[in-house]
Structures are given as C-alpha cells and as structure tokens.
Design an enzyme around this catalytic site. Structure first.
Site: not given
Length: 850
Positions: A590, A594, A630-631, A741, A794
C-alpha cells in the site's frame, strides 16, 4: 375591684396546682382570646430569651471567624454532633406525628362518650371538641388522618355510614373528588375504610354540589332529591334515608374536601338535626386546617424526593463525563424509573445541520427490570422513532405535552401513518435540552406513554411532570455539554498526536523537486498510448519513479483538468509530488505505486471502458484525486490492527479508521500552500468535489463495499440502473473505486503473481506484529506459517469480492469486459496452484506417516 395581698395569690396558685383538673376546666371555659395570646407570647418570649442566653454563652466561648462569601452556620459543629431528636416519629397507629411518645402519657383506647343523640352540656361539648381536635392535630399522613376524622365524626353525630372525599386537580386544572373513605361503618379498620376508592365529577350529584358551592346539604329523604344517585344502593342493597353532607374548607375558605354522613341512628325519623349540622361544621372547620397541613406535608415530601432525584442526577452527571452513550443511558434510566414512562428517547442535535440529529438513544421501561432486555433493545431500529415532535421542541425551544395523540390536531404529521403511530404512542412529553447559557438547544428528551398504577393503563403527563422534566433537562444539558466537550478534547488530542506523527515523517514537496519535475514535464510528457495508460493490462513495474509522476500528469492533462479547472502546471506538479511523498516507502504494497496503479485503472475505465461520457467533469476529477489519495499515509496494517492496538486513530473514528485518515491527509495536502489544485473551483464546486472525494475514499473499505454491493448488483441485474439517478451514480462511483483498488487481480498472470507476493509480504509483517506486540495468533491470511495456502486464499478472495463486481461492470459497459476476463484467467491459475499445493501436502503427510 377587690385587692389581694401577695399571700392570697400564693395560696390561690398553690390550690390550683393541687387541683389541676379544675384549673384546666376553668381555663377552657373562661379564658379569652387575649389571655390565650398572652400565654403564647409569654412562652415564646421565655423560649427565645433562653436560646439567646445560650447562644451568647456559646459565642463567648467559641468565637467564629467568618470570611467574605462564607455562609453563616445555622448550627454549630458541637451542637450538630449532639444526639438530636428526629423531627418526625410514628405514633402507636403508625402515623407520622410531631408529638413524641416520651412527652405524652400512654394512649388509652378511644372512649366513646355519650351518644350523639343524648343532650350534652355546652361545656362538655367544647371540652370534647377540643379533645378531638388535639387528637387529630398531630397527624400528617393523609390516609391515617382521614380514618381518625371518621372515628371522631362518629362521636360528634351518630350516623350509620360515612364517606370522605378530597379535592384533586388533573393536568388541565380540572377539579374532581376522590374518596379516601367511602360508605364505611363504625368499627372499620383503616385498611377496610380505604379499600373502596371512587372518583366523582365536580358539581355533579350531592357531593359534587357541596364541593362546588361550598354550602352544606341536610337531606331528610334522599330519594326525593334529584341529585341523589340510587345506583350505589342498588349495588350494595343498602337503603339510604337521610344525608348530611358538609364542605371541608382550609384556612383560606377554599373547599378541600367533603364529609358525608348517611342515616342518623336515632332522633326524629332518623334525620339529622340543626345541632348535628352545627357540631359537624365546628369539627370540620378544624379538620380542614389539619387536612390542609397534612396535604402540604405530603407535597413537601414529594418535593423533597424530586429534589433528591435532581441532586442524584447532578452527582451522576459529574461522575461520568467520558462517554456520551453512558451518560445518556444513566439519564434515561433515571427519568424512566422516576416518571413511570413507557419509554424515553434522547435526541442529540447535529451541530453541522440545523434540521437533524447526530445521534439517538432509546430506552424502554423493560430494560430497567431485565438486563438481557437491554442487550436486545440495543438493536432497536431508530428509523421507527418519530422525529417530528423532537424537531418541534427543538425549533420552538418549548416543552410539548400531548395528552392524547389520537385527538391531537395541531400537527399535520400526526395524521400520517396515524394507525401505526397511535398504536405506539398515546401520551407524549417532549422538552428541549439547552446548553449552559440556555441560548441553544443541544438535545431533546422525549417521554412516551405515562403508565398508570396498574401498568396496563396509559395516562397523560401532567403539569408536575412538565416542571420536573424541565428542571431535569437543565442538569442533562450540563452533563451532555460537558461530555461532548470532553470527547472533543480527546479527539483533538488524538488528532494532535497523529498530526505530529505525520508531520515528523512527511513534508510537502520541496521547491527543487517541483522545479525539476516541471522542467522535465515541459520538455516531454509521454503520451498515454506510449505509457500504455489506456490498457487494462497495464503494469508499472517497468516505469521509474519519475515516469510514474509524469504518467500522473498525463492523466490529468488528457482528462482536460488543467484546462477546465484552471490548474497551474507548477501547482499540479507539486501536488503530485506531495501525494507521492506522503506514502510510506517501507510499506510493501500500500504505497505510491499501488495508488498510481489504482488511478491508472480508473483512467482506463473512464477512457477505454467508455464511462467518461456518463459522468460530469467534477465527478471524474473527484475520482482521479480519490484514487491517487485513497491510501495516503498507509501504515501497512488494516483497521482491525489499528483498533486492537488502541492506536490514536481508533479514538478519532468509530469505523473505516484508515480510510477516514487517508481522506484527512488528502484534504491536508489540498489545503497546503502551493498544492491547491482546486483553487480554480467556485465555493460550491469545491464543497461538492470534496464530498465526492470523501465518499470515494471511504468506499475503498471492503466492509463498506460488502454492505452496499447487493444494492448495486440488484439494480444491474434487474436493468433498473439509471445514469440520471444521483443515488445510482454515487453507488456506481463507489463500486468503481473498489474495482480499481483490487484491479491487480485482473492483470496478466506474471504481474498478478508478483503483486500477490507484495501483498503477502505486507500481510505477514502485520501478522508478525500481532504476535510480538498484541500477543495474539494472526489469521491465516496474515500468518506466514500458512504461506502455502496463498493460492486457495486468492481463489476465495476472487469468488467473494471480485467476480460479481466485474460481471456487473461488464453489464454496465461491455468495454469493461477485459477486467472480468483477466480476473477469471487468474482464478484458473490460482486454482491450479491450490490443487498442486494440496497434492504436495498430501504427499508430505504420507511420507511423514511412513
């Protein structure tokens, strides 16, 4: 006038001392009012002189030092420590009295003197009346006093049955009469006498007439009087002949009750005489005064209880100032227990909106009795609460008392859903809670359905309830305001800690960095085509750090933000560098790259996915700013870790903690001088854009996504999605944020594998922290010992989070289909690896067993 020597006086006084009965009788018969007043004056004067002498001696021995503002003591410390007598005690009948048993002779049973039908000397009548008055004058309990009055009335006039009614008022000040004794006979106990309680209307019937006019009635034949109600005789089988009904008045001449005697036991035709009326009236004159005193005392006890409750509340409030929910719970519980309401709702006014409430606390009376009920009631749907009455009390700043909602015509909303509302609410009391200065409403307290004595009957709230709740609300206001201030201080301190932490690590981009990027960008910014920004298969692994910033500039340029919103090139360059700098480099996944990849996916969705033409320029601007931001300042841990570790961020926000922090960082950078890329917007455009950025960043919390996605899927599935519907577009923008995202799951397999390694590295680092710092075992996703389970996890992530989302987007726009295809391809690859790991695991277990 004859003269007497001192010796004669002494002899006479000595004789009177030896003949106390005569002295008492003589004084009662002969003493004038002036003599009685002189006797009282002499006694009071002597008592005061004695007290003054004692106080003088005390002050000489213990001088007091008074400072300005110190109240004078009403009793000294030494006097206060002495064993003082209680002010009130109970007599032998259990009634409260001011007269102490130690000061009186043993009580003898009440003697029935000569019958009321026999002639009694005047002197004996006065003496007997005085004895009766003395006997009732010490009683303060209304029920015991009424029974005592009944016993004495039976001595004054010999009747077969008696009733005693007291005057009451309801909340609308309408007077009525309630029987404390009804149709009782000689020999009845206090319990039997008070069993039958009835209510009579004012100015109706014989008793109502006497109460309304204040005039007595002596009826020789009850059945010939139109005011007489014969239903009681029919029910009881008793025959009423004569009635003597007399008003009981207080010292101001107001009627406080009515006493009624039925059927004279002896005399001419069993009727009451003029002497009966005279004796009855004389006795009731004193009864009125004593009844008034007893009711005043009863009222004072109630007032004392109320004051004690208010004092208890004040103590409660200043004990708890840490949590608004806790103090609201205590306030509601106190109100419910005292006022006997069915439910209590406290509304807290929203400071940011003049027409709404920020929070609502609801409690019903069942929660006081059953703790388990409290836990169940915490799930109460606040949407069922009618907010309109609370809004009315807030706007008018006045108390609202609705005695019967079914008959309420003042408010239009009472007719809306009247059937459902009226089933829940019968009576309602709503009062505003004001701040310390009483110039602003900070909350509203609403009580519903006052319960009667039997708990199955609902009554109206009266004036006393209004006055008490208004007084109560003053303390509530102080408590709520103090608690809100305390919480605000805590939030400010937490913000300060976080801000200092952020500032110590981050800073805005320097002038040299900005100038260098600006020069490079002016010379050449690669096209979106050459950077492959329009491809859903885009990968940043081949780009340098500088190239990522140039690519960000290209996205802003190709979306026409620089031209449409008058962005200065220098400001845009500095803002992009500042955003990049506010991502922590040591965080494995993050980080800035990213955020850049998320922005590129949004750019591709808008351009290649053909969504740009469906959105406004401000909406597109908000989405791109949100994806890059956003992060911001991500710490490499999730919300659960932030909460468990009691990080200051957990004090700032109750949910989506990291997402709120990311948005705050975004706003901080946007407002930092030299980074204000939105300065070309109008005030309304600026507010609208920031709101959309906030909603978009908060939407990246997967918990928020899971709560909202079913609504979106249903709209798409049923073909009801409408691009013109504002709420539908807001929902789509939230889904686009999540799709971008997690878009790494749609990339070509080599890129997906490499990205999954970065994600696993970050998760495993959090799992290590949980073991070391929190002493807890991490979940499989963050447990490096479960690394071999990554493929199966996953597959689970794709099935639970991704597939349906990309299917819905592909339905919205077929051009988004590559995202769905990439996701499906990666699922197949992860499924193969999961199967291989499973086979390898079984082989290992087999080898170990062998």
């Amino acid at each position: 006038m004859a003269t007497y020597s001192p010796t004669d006086y002494e002899r006479t006084e000595a004789w009177l001392d030896d003949n106390l009965d005569f002295a008492h009788s003589y004084f009662v018969r002969k003493a004038t009012r002036e003599m009685v007043n002189a006797w009282f004056a002499e006694r009071v004067h002597t008592s005061n002189e004695t007290a003054r002498d004692l106080n003088s001696m005390h002050h000489k021995a213990w001088p007091e030092i008074l400072t300005p503002g110190t109240p004078t003591r009403k009793i000294s410390a030494s006097e206060f420590d002495r064993p003082l007598r209680p002010i009130l005690v109970k007599d032998s009948e259990g009634a409260l009295t001011f007269v102490f048993d130690s000061d009186k002779k043993d009580h003898m049973p009440l003697k029935v003197h000569k019958s009321g039908c026999e002639a009694t000397p005047v002197n004996d009548q006065c003496s007997g009346l005085l004895e009766l008055v003395k006997d009732i004058s010490s009683h303060l309990d209304v029920a015991a006093l009424c029974h005592k009055i009944f016993l004495h009335i039976n001595e004054v006039i010999a009747a077969d049955r008696y009733s005693l009614f007291l005057v009451h008022e309801d909340s609308s000040n309408e007077r009525f009469l309630v029987s404390t004794l009804f149709d009782v006979a000689e020999g009845s106990t206090p319990e039997e006498a008070s069993n039958n309680c009835i209510r009579l209307e004012w100015n109706k019937g014989i008793v109502g007439y006497v109460a309304a006019t204040g005039e007595p009635l002596n009826i020789k034949d009850a059945y010939k009087d139109s005011r007489f109600n014969a239903e009681v005789d029919q029910l009881t089988g008793y025959k009423t002949q004569s009635i003597l009904s007399m008003p009981i008045k207080n010292h101001e001449g107001e009627v406080v009750g009515v006493a009624q005697a039925i059927n004279k036991k002896c005399g001419t035709h069993g009727t009451f005489t003029k002497n009966d009326e005279k004796d009855f009236a004389a006795y009731l004159t004193f009864c009125g005064i004593v009844l008034h005193n007893a009711k005043v005392y009863e009222t004072s006890l109630l007032e004392n209880r109320r004051n004690q409750v208010l004092l208890d509340l004040a103590t409660l409030i200043f004990e708890e100032q840490h949590s608004l929910e806790v103090i609201l719970k205590k306030i509601a519980a106190t109100i419910l227990s005292f006022m006997q309401a069915q439910s209590c709702t406290i509304f807290i006014v929203d400071d940011n909106s003049s027409d709404s409430f920020s929070s609502v606390f609801h409690m019903n009376s069942l929660e006081l009795e059953d703790p388990a009920e409290f836990q169940r009631s915490r799930n109460y749907d606040v949407n069922k609460i009618n907010y309109m009455f609370a809004k009315y009390a807030k706007n008018t700043m006045e108390t609202l008392n609705i005695t019967d909602l079914c008959k309420e015509t003042r408010f239009m909303w009472t007719n809306e859903n009247a059937e459902n509302t009226n089933k829940q609410i019968k009576s309602l009391l709503c009062t505003p809670i004001k701040n310390g200065k009483k110039n602003k409403v900070i909350g509203v307290c609403q009580l519903m359905n006052k319960m009667g004595e039997t708990f199955d009957k609902i009554k109206a709230f009266n004036k006393n309830d209004e006055q008490f709740l208004e007084a109560f609300a003053i303390f509530c206001g102080l408590g709520i305001q103090n608690t809100q201030m305390y919480e605000a201080v805590e939030v400010a301190m937490a913000k300060q800690i976080v801000t200092l932490e952020v500032l110590s690590y981050h800073a805005s981009a320097t002038e040299n960095e900005t100038e260098e990027l600006q020069v490079t960008a002016v010379k050449t910014v690669p096209s979106a085509h050459s950077l492959k920004l329009l491809d859903f298969s885009f990968s940043d692994f081949e780009l340098s750090e500088v190239e990522t910033t140039l690519a960000a500039i290209r996205m802003f340029t190709d979306l026409n933000f620089v031209q449409n919103f008058q962005m200065k090139y220098e400001v845009l360059c500095r803002w992009i560098l500042s955003v990049k700098k506010n991502y922590r480099r040591h965080v494995a996944y993050h980080n800035w790259r990213h955020a850049f990849n998320t922005a590129q996916c949004m750019f591709a969705l808008l351009k290649s996915g053909r969504i740009q033409n469906k959105l406004t320029d401000l909406e597109i601007l908000a989405l791109l700013i949100a994806t890059l931001s956003h992060d911001l300042d991500h710490r490499g841990v999730n919300n659960a870790f932030i909460k468990r570790s009691e990080h200051p961020l957990a004090q700032l926000y109750c949910h989506s903690m990291m997402e709120h922090h990311h948005f705050d960082q975004c706003v901080m950078i946007l407002n930092t001088p030299g980074n204000q890329i939105l300065s070309g917007l109008s005030l309304d455009e600026y507010k609208t854009t920031l709101k959309m950025v906030e909603q978009a960043i908060l939407a990246t919390d997967l918990a928020v996504y899971m709560n909202r996605r079913e609504e979106f899927f249903e709209l798409v599935k049923t073909n009801q999605f409408d691009w013109e519907d504002k709420s539908h577009k807001e929902l789509l923008m939230a889904m686009l944020m999540t799709a971008c995202d997690v878009s790494a799951i749609t990339k070509p397999w080599p890129v997906q594998q490499k990205t999954a390694e970065l994600v696993a590295t970050e998760f495993f680092q959090q799992g290590d922290k949980e073991r070391e710092e929190l002493n807890i075992e991490p979940i499989d996703l963050m447990n490096r010992e479960k690394r071999d389970q990554i493929p199966s996890m996953q597959v689970g992530f794709i099935d639970a989070i991704c597939i349906q989302l990309y299917e819905a987007l592909a339905t919205i726009s077929e051009a988004c289909l590559p995202l769905l295809e990439g996701c499906r391809n990666n699922r197949k690859n992860w499924e193969v690896l999961a199967a291989q790991n499973l086979v390898n695991g079984e082989k290992k277990e087999l080898q170990m067993s062998v």
